[in-house]
Design an enzyme around this catalytic site. Structure first.
Site, PDB file in Angstrom:
ATOM      1  N   HIS A 139       9.242  -8.677   7.230  1.00  0.00           N
ATOM      2  CA  HIS A 139       8.080  -7.784   7.089  1.00  0.00           C
ATOM      3  C   HIS A 139       8.104  -7.113   5.720  1.00  0.00           C
ATOM      4  CE1 HIS A 139       5.217  -4.583   8.485  1.00  0.00           C
ATOM      5  NE2 HIS A 139       5.910  -3.860   7.621  1.00  0.00           N
ATOM      6  N   GLU A 140       9.274  -6.623   5.313  1.00  0.00           N
ATOM      7  CA  GLU A 140       9.386  -5.953   4.012  1.00  0.00           C
ATOM      8  C   GLU A 140       9.236  -6.943   2.859  1.00  0.00           C
ATOM      9  OE1 GLU A 140       9.178  -2.871   4.049  1.00  0.00           O
ATOM     10  OE2 GLU A 140       9.582  -2.649   6.189  1.00  0.00           O
ATOM     11  N   HIS A 143       5.630  -7.466   2.327  1.00  0.00           N
ATOM     12  CA  HIS A 143       5.019  -6.381   1.548  1.00  0.00           C
ATOM     13  C   HIS A 143       5.161  -6.670   0.053  1.00  0.00           C
ATOM     14  CE1 HIS A 143       3.472  -3.328   4.164  1.00  0.00           C
ATOM     15  NE2 HIS A 143       4.615  -3.093   4.792  1.00  0.00           N
ATOM     16  N   GLU A 221      -0.220  -3.280   6.868  1.00  0.00           N
ATOM     17  CA  GLU A 221       0.836  -3.458   7.865  1.00  0.00           C
ATOM     18  C   GLU A 221       0.566  -4.680   8.739  1.00  0.00           C
ATOM     19  OE1 GLU A 221       3.809  -1.896   8.241  1.00  0.00           O
ATOM     20  OE2 GLU A 221       3.194  -1.046   6.306  1.00  0.00           O
TER      21      GLU A 221
END
EC number: 3.4.24.-
Length: 292
Positions: A139-140, A143, A221
């Site tokens: 997930h990071e 980003h 997100e």
């Protein structure tokens, strides 16, 4: 203390640049053009300074430690996971850090896709399975790969600029009208009215503007969750989000929340939340809405 010093230095630098631009162009500071220049400098100045110093400030705020050489099996696994996922995402290997916190969390920051930082909490490493932790790290990484740090900085800069410009423009008109009506200010308006009105309007417009920036943050997100699902699989990401429901309330500073996996749930309204509710994120993954 360091943040106060950086804030003062940034504002001093902006004022110097503002004065230099006006001097070179001959534009009056009270003109519409002057207000636009000032609003742009202040609106983007702080945002870009924060972006450029984001890694240092983030590590300092959470007491994070960058892993130079892995000291144990967990750190070695963490480095290898970040290395593998960053290669899959097509970005340079980020710096990897660990910080002490009981909550399950992680964040990414950095001014460029190929000069980023990924940090995870000790709570995450202790409480999550390897599959769940992989999903959070992915997930990071998403980003970073999506350029979300720069995107949010640009959005914040634009919003700040409009808030400052509109507030000062209305305040200038109000000061001119009320000051001249009272026979004060010799045609230039009452400075006390100007500063009072501009401060109130910046506060009000700033609150309204935060709705815009938080909407973009929540939107990013969903895409970061989808990016994680593409890297490690949808079920792993869903399992990670379900695990977050059992986590402590995040302790990270407010300015870091936008790029943490787990946002604060206590908010006056979802409009002011940096992260969507976990149930909505899980539903979005199951429906595949952002995986297309």
């Amino acid at each position: 203390m360091m943040r106060i010093a950086l804030f003062l230095l940034t504002n001093l630098a902006v004022m110097l640049v503002f004065g230099l631009v006006l001097s070179l162009t001959g534009i009056q500071s009270s003109s519409v053009q002057g207000l636009m220049i000032m609003a742009g400098l202040f609106g983007f100045g702080g945002s870009f300074v924060s972006l450029l110093m984001s890694k240092w400030m983030a590590l300092r705020s959470v007491g994070g430690e960058v892993i130079e050489q892995p000291r144990n099996e967990t750190e070695n696994w963490l480095l290898e996971t970040v290395r593998r996922q960053s290669q899959q995402a097509g970005i340079a290997m980020p710096q990897v850090a660990i910080y002490h916190a009981p909550d399950i969390n992680a964040f990414a920051t950095g001014a460029r896709r190929n000069a980023s930082l990924v940090a995870v909490s000790t709570g995450l490493l202790q409480s999550m399975s390897r599959d769940e932790a992989e999903a959070v790290i992915a997930h990071e990484i998403s980003h970073v790969a999506n350029g979300d740090m720069v995107t949010m900085t640009l959005i914040q800069g634009i919003v700040n600029t409009f808030v400052i410009f509109i507030s000062r423009l209305i305040a200038q008109a109000a000061a001119g009208f009320l000051g001249n009506r009272d026979g004060e200010g010799e045609g230039n308006g009452n400075p006390m009215i100007y500063f009072g009105v501009s401060m109130v309007l910046e506060l009000v417009f700033g609150i309204l503007a935060s709705i815009i920036t938080m909407w973009f943050s929540r939107h990013r997100e969903f895409y970061a969750d989808a990016g994680s699902a593409k890297l490690v699989g949808r079920e792993k990401m869903i399992a990670a989000l379900q695990r977050l429901k059992t986590s402590y309330e995040p302790q990270e500073a407010g300015n870091m929340m936008a790029f943490c996996i787990n946002g604060k749930s206590k908010s006056f309204s979802e409009l002011f939340m940096s992260h969507p509710p976990l149930d909505k994120r899980i539903e979005a993954l199951r429906s595949g809405q952002y995986l297309k």
